[in-house]
Motif scaffolding. Structure first.
Motif, short mmCIF file in Angstrom:
data_model
loop_
_atom_site.label_atom_id
_atom_site.label_comp_id
_atom_site.label_asym_id
_atom_site.label_seq_id
_atom_site.Cartn_x
_atom_site.Cartn_y
_atom_site.Cartn_z
N ARG A 171 42.90 42.46 34.81
CA ARG A 171 42.73 43.61 35.69
C ARG A 171 42.89 43.17 37.15
N MET A 172 43.40 44.09 37.97
CA MET A 172 43.49 43.87 39.41
C MET A 172 42.40 44.68 40.09
N ILE A 173 41.76 44.08 41.08
CA ILE A 173 40.61 44.71 41.73
C ILE A 173 41.05 45.49 42.96
N THR A 174 40.52 46.70 43.09
CA THR A 174 40.77 47.51 44.27
C THR A 174 39.44 48.02 44.80
N ARG A 175 39.40 48.21 46.11
CA ARG A 175 38.22 48.81 46.74
C ARG A 175 38.44 50.29 47.01
#
Length: 372
Positions: A171-175
């Protein structure tokens, strides 16, 4: 023409129907019969094989080794290509050899190093192979600290299980806060940091993740064939950049892959993956098994599965250098037959009845029916 060779593939990837095809179409004209087992009755590999069966579920690694030894003895298996429970199986190589079966698999030490990605990164870094920065995290606090450190260095953080294969759990993390934009189109790999942190805080057990920068394309997967003498017989890179695929013999990718295969006993077929961190290639992963896309080397005139089987049988296999590199290509899906849905049943270790797949009604060489 030499004697018949019987090969077993256990619970392997669907794409290895092409592995089976290449064994049958080997350039030596040898008769190859393939036995396949799987947990999914609709695996196309079962239909592609000459004989097939469903594996009993719920076996411990030790129980699976007993099952595998019995399969090899009863089926007359010459070469076993294990994927499921590879670590337990290679620890019993001598017992399989006593049953007349060669394992097309690395040493126990190699499997132990590369089944855990953090251990693998530490090991290959010690011999000079570049790796990305990474953080091993088990709690929400460790995740936040790792994300903040990577962001401060200008990276886009992502995470994946420390042990796993095939991109599962990546998974790629986003804010960015969750919004309707995240529900538009197809589901993507992005997850909101606050949602992950909350899930970790609610979890009853810690996770075991690697948090690292999102690496860029091209991705290069180097398929290697290495003998028990630690000498690499084949190393060809397969490139991926979006939809476009191709091949490379660039030593930027091949040299570190050879170093890993030879230095850590990653015998027989393996796949070493690289991606870009800035302007330099770094290690992404090491797979101690044949890659699902191995058959694509046929576009370079290379039959890697057959060379690997010959090597496992102790035959002399010289260094294979492709005489040409195939043109760029892409991968599309196509239909493959499945076995009939009516299945007999077999017992597990605990006595529970499970369905088992009958043998497909043909042989590798003549197309004649096989006995069940």
């Amino acid at each position: 023409m030499g004697s018949r060779v019987r090969v077993w593939l256990n619970r392997t990837y669907a794409e290895n129907v092409f592995f089976v095809d290449q064994l049958r179409g080997n350039p030596d004209g040898r008769t190859v019969e393939v036995h396949a087992t799987h947990g999914d009755p609709d695996s196309p590999v079962l239909a592609a094989a000459d004989t097939a069966g469903l594996e009993p579920e719920g076996l411990s690694p030790a129980g699976y080794v007993e099952y595998a030894l019995d399969q090899c003895a009863r089926r007359g298996i010459d070469v076993f290509v294990p994927r499921l429970h590879q670590a337990a199986i290679v620890a019993h190589r001598a017992e399989f050899a006593a049953a007349g079966t060669a394992l097309l698999a690395p040493t126990p030490e190699a499997v132990a190093v590369f089944e855990d990605k953090a251990t693998a990164y530490e090991a290959v870094r010690s011999v000079g192979v570049p790796v990305p920065p990474w953080h091993r995290v088990r709690t929400a606090a460790e995740l936040v600290a790792a994300v903040e450190e990577l962001e401060a260095s200008g990276h886009r953080p992502c995470f994946k299980p420390a042990a796993g294969a095939g991109g599962t759990g990546f998974r790629m993390i986003t804010r960015a806060p969750f919004s309707l934009a995240h529900l538009d189109g197809f589901p993507g790999p992005y997850v909101q940091l606050d949602l992950v942190v909350e899930a970790l805080r609610r979890a009853e057990e810690p996770v075991d993740w690697l948090v690292m920068p999102r690496l860029e394309q091209p991705e290069v997967s180097v398929d290697c064939l290495t003998g028990p003498d630690n000498r690499v017989r084949l190393a060809v890179g397969r490139t991926k950049n979006g939809r476009r695929r191709g091949f490379t013999l660039d030593e930027r990718w091949l040299a570190p892959a050879r170093l890993i295969a030879e230095g850590f006993g990653v015998h027989h077929l393996s796949n070493v993956q690289f991606r870009m961190l800035g302007d330099r290639p770094v290690l992404l992963d090491v797979n101690t098994r044949p890659a699902g896309g191995l058959h694509q080397l046929s576009l370079c005139g290379v039959n890697a599965p057959w060379a690997a089987v010959r090597l496992a049988l102790g035959e002399d296999v010289e260094v294979i250098r492709p005489q040409f590199l195939g043109q760029d290509y892409t991968v599309v899906a196509g239909p493959r037959p499945l076995v009939p849905p009516a299945l007999p049943r077999q017992r597990t270790e605990s006595g529970v009845l499970l369905p088992a797949v009958p043998a497909p009604a043909r042989t590798a060489s003549t197309g004649e029916a096989l006995p069940l």
